[in-house]
Design an enzyme around this catalytic site. Structure first.
Site, short mmCIF file in Angstrom:
data_model
loop_
_atom_site.label_atom_id
_atom_site.label_comp_id
_atom_site.label_asym_id
_atom_site.label_seq_id
_atom_site.Cartn_x
_atom_site.Cartn_y
_atom_site.Cartn_z
N LYS A 13 -6.14 -1.58 8.26
CA LYS A 13 -5.15 -2.19 7.36
C LYS A 13 -3.98 -2.78 8.15
O LYS A 13 -3.58 -3.91 7.92
CB LYS A 13 -4.63 -1.14 6.36
CG LYS A 13 -5.72 -0.48 5.53
CD LYS A 13 -5.16 0.55 4.56
CE LYS A 13 -4.45 1.71 5.22
NZ LYS A 13 -5.33 2.60 6.04
N ARG A 88 -0.47 5.34 -2.36
CA ARG A 88 -1.52 6.22 -1.88
C ARG A 88 -1.90 7.27 -2.91
O ARG A 88 -2.77 8.09 -2.65
CB ARG A 88 -1.05 6.93 -0.61
CG ARG A 88 -1.78 6.47 0.65
CD ARG A 88 -0.93 6.92 1.83
NE ARG A 88 -1.67 7.16 3.02
CZ ARG A 88 -1.53 6.43 4.13
NH1 ARG A 88 -0.75 5.38 4.16
NH2 ARG A 88 -2.19 6.77 5.20
N ARG A 127 -7.00 4.81 18.99
CA ARG A 127 -5.82 3.96 18.73
C ARG A 127 -4.71 4.26 19.74
O ARG A 127 -4.42 5.41 20.04
CB ARG A 127 -5.31 4.23 17.31
CG ARG A 127 -4.02 3.48 16.99
CD ARG A 127 -3.80 3.30 15.51
NE ARG A 127 -3.65 4.54 14.76
CZ ARG A 127 -3.60 4.60 13.42
NH1 ARG A 127 -3.68 3.49 12.70
NH2 ARG A 127 -3.48 5.76 12.81
P1 ADP Z 1 -2.84 5.46 8.80
O1 ADP Z 1 -2.64 4.50 9.93
O2 ADP Z 1 -3.68 6.62 9.13
O3 ADP Z 1 -3.29 4.81 7.53
P2 ADP Z 1 -0.03 5.66 8.13
O4 ADP Z 1 0.72 5.21 9.31
O5 ADP Z 1 -0.20 4.73 7.00
O6 ADP Z 1 -1.45 6.19 8.60
O7 ADP Z 1 0.60 7.01 7.57
C1 ADP Z 1 0.97 8.07 8.42
C2 ADP Z 1 1.50 9.23 7.59
O8 ADP Z 1 2.66 8.81 6.86
C3 ADP Z 1 0.56 9.76 6.51
O9 ADP Z 1 -0.36 10.71 7.02
C4 ADP Z 1 1.55 10.38 5.53
O10 ADP Z 1 2.04 11.62 5.99
C5 ADP Z 1 2.69 9.39 5.56
N1 ADP Z 1 2.52 8.32 4.55
C6 ADP Z 1 2.25 7.02 4.79
N2 ADP Z 1 2.16 6.32 3.64
C7 ADP Z 1 2.37 7.22 2.64
C8 ADP Z 1 2.40 7.14 1.22
N3 ADP Z 1 2.19 5.98 0.57
N4 ADP Z 1 2.62 8.28 0.53
C9 ADP Z 1 2.84 9.45 1.15
N5 ADP Z 1 2.84 9.60 2.47
C10 ADP Z 1 2.61 8.50 3.23
P1 ADP Z 2 -5.00 1.55 9.63
O1 ADP Z 2 -3.70 0.81 9.53
O2 ADP Z 2 -5.91 1.26 8.48
O3 ADP Z 2 -4.83 3.02 9.86
P2 ADP Z 2 -5.25 0.19 12.22
O4 ADP Z 2 -5.08 -1.25 11.90
O5 ADP Z 2 -4.12 0.89 12.86
O6 ADP Z 2 -5.76 0.99 10.91
O7 ADP Z 2 -6.55 0.31 13.15
C1 ADP Z 2 -6.99 1.56 13.69
C2 ADP Z 2 -7.50 1.33 15.12
O8 ADP Z 2 -8.69 0.54 15.09
C3 ADP Z 2 -6.54 0.60 16.03
O9 ADP Z 2 -6.67 1.14 17.32
C4 ADP Z 2 -7.01 -0.87 15.99
O10 ADP Z 2 -6.75 -1.52 17.21
C5 ADP Z 2 -8.50 -0.71 15.76
N1 ADP Z 2 -9.07 -1.71 14.84
C6 ADP Z 2 -8.49 -2.23 13.74
N2 ADP Z 2 -9.31 -3.07 13.08
C7 ADP Z 2 -10.47 -3.08 13.79
C8 ADP Z 2 -11.73 -3.75 13.61
N3 ADP Z 2 -11.96 -4.53 12.55
N4 ADP Z 2 -12.68 -3.53 14.53
C9 ADP Z 2 -12.47 -2.70 15.57
N5 ADP Z 2 -11.33 -2.04 15.79
C10 ADP Z 2 -10.33 -2.22 14.91
#
Ligand code: ADP
Ligand code: ADP
Ligand code: ZN
Length: 213
Positions: A13, A88, A127
């Site tokens: 995302k 979420r 990551r």
């Molecule tokens: P990811 O990259 O795994 O999707 P995020 O960076 O979006 O993780 O979120 C990291 C942490 O921040 C989550 O595990 C949660 O603790 C908190 N968080 C993020 N977005 C939300 C939300 N919409 N509601 C509640 N907690 C959130």
């Molecule tokens: P999210 O925000 O959903 O938690 P991220 O965008 O941070 O996910 O992506 C998670 C990890 O996977 C990062 O290390 C990123 O560089 C890698 N990544 C993201 N999109 C892709 C893809 N389509 N194919 C392979 N690796 C990806």
């Protein structure tokens, strides 16, 4: 236009949100990034959120909703934004929908990144991030030119503490139990578009851009 990115942690995302904001000018609002910034600065929100984030649990709804609403309202006249990692829970979705309607900024489209468990585990464990510019790398899929170093800043990359294996497991469980039902919630509104988060990043972007066009 208002876009929501929905999918498990590691679905890509954030990566797509950065591409959309760079190429199409959307404002990228990542709840996780905003929360981490608050933790770093030691704000009241950061103090309340820290322990939940470290455990891989959701930060309480009311804290996150108010924080995102304040962020949207203070973003000036920017009407085109991407909500990345928010809402979420269905509770968050209902609240923010009601507030955005009042502001005439209703969500137009929700992209659901359907992604396999094996993909997200590999993505999250690999990551790496730049502490200076926030750039997002992956040790295998999107490695920096020089191992462990940001291409743009030349500083050492770090791994998020919650990208450890046991916290990842918890986050995936939270996604299954609290977030996944948003698929039905938005599907019922007729604004959900599903795509495969397993594809490579360029392909996912191509599909997103085609739908938006
Ligand atoms: P990811 O990259 O795994 O999707 P995020 O960076 O979006 O993780 O979120 C990291 C942490 O921040 C989550 O595990 C949660 O603790 C908190 N968080 C993020 N977005 C939300 C939300 N919409 N509601 C509640 N907690 C959130
Ligand atoms: P999210 O925000 O959903 O938690 P991220 O965008 O941070 O996910 O992506 C998670 C990890 O996977 C990062 O290390 C990123 O560089 C890698 N990544 C993201 N999109 C892709 C893809 N389509 N194919 C392979 N690796 C990806
Ligand atoms: Zn950098």
């Amino acid at each position: 236009m208002r876009i929501v990115l929905l999918g498990p942690p590691g679905a890509g995302k954030g990566t797509q949100a950065v591409m959309l904001s760079e190429k199409l000018g959307f404002l990228h609002l990542s709840t996780g990034d905003i929360l981490r910034e608050n933790v770093k600065r030691g704000t009241d929100i950061g103090k309340k959120a820290k322990a939940f984030m470290e455990k891989g649990e959701l930060v309480p709804d009311d804290i996150v909703i108010q924080m995102m609403l304040d962020t949207i309202k203070s973003s000036g006249k920017k009407n085109d934004f991407i909500l990345d990692g928010f809402p979420r829970t269905v509770y968050q979705a209902k609240k923010i929908d009601a507030e955005l309607k009042k502001l005439k900024l209703a969500v137009d489209i929700v992209f659901y990144f359907k992604t396999s468990i094996s993909t997200v585990i590999k993505r999250l464990t690999g990551r790496r991030l730049c502490p200076k510019c926030g750039a997002n790398y992956h040790i295998v899929n999107m490695p920096p030119k020089k191992q462990g170093i940001c291409d743009k800043c030349g500083v050492e990359l770090y791994q998020r503490k919650d990208d450890s294996e046991e916290t990842i497991e918890k986050r995936l469980e939270v996604y299954e139990n609290q977030t996944k039902e948003l698929i039905d919630y938005y599907s019922a509104q007729g604004i959900l578009k599903e795509l495969s988060g397993d594809l490579d990043a360029k392909e996912v972007y191509k599909q997103l851009a085609a739908i938006l066009a």
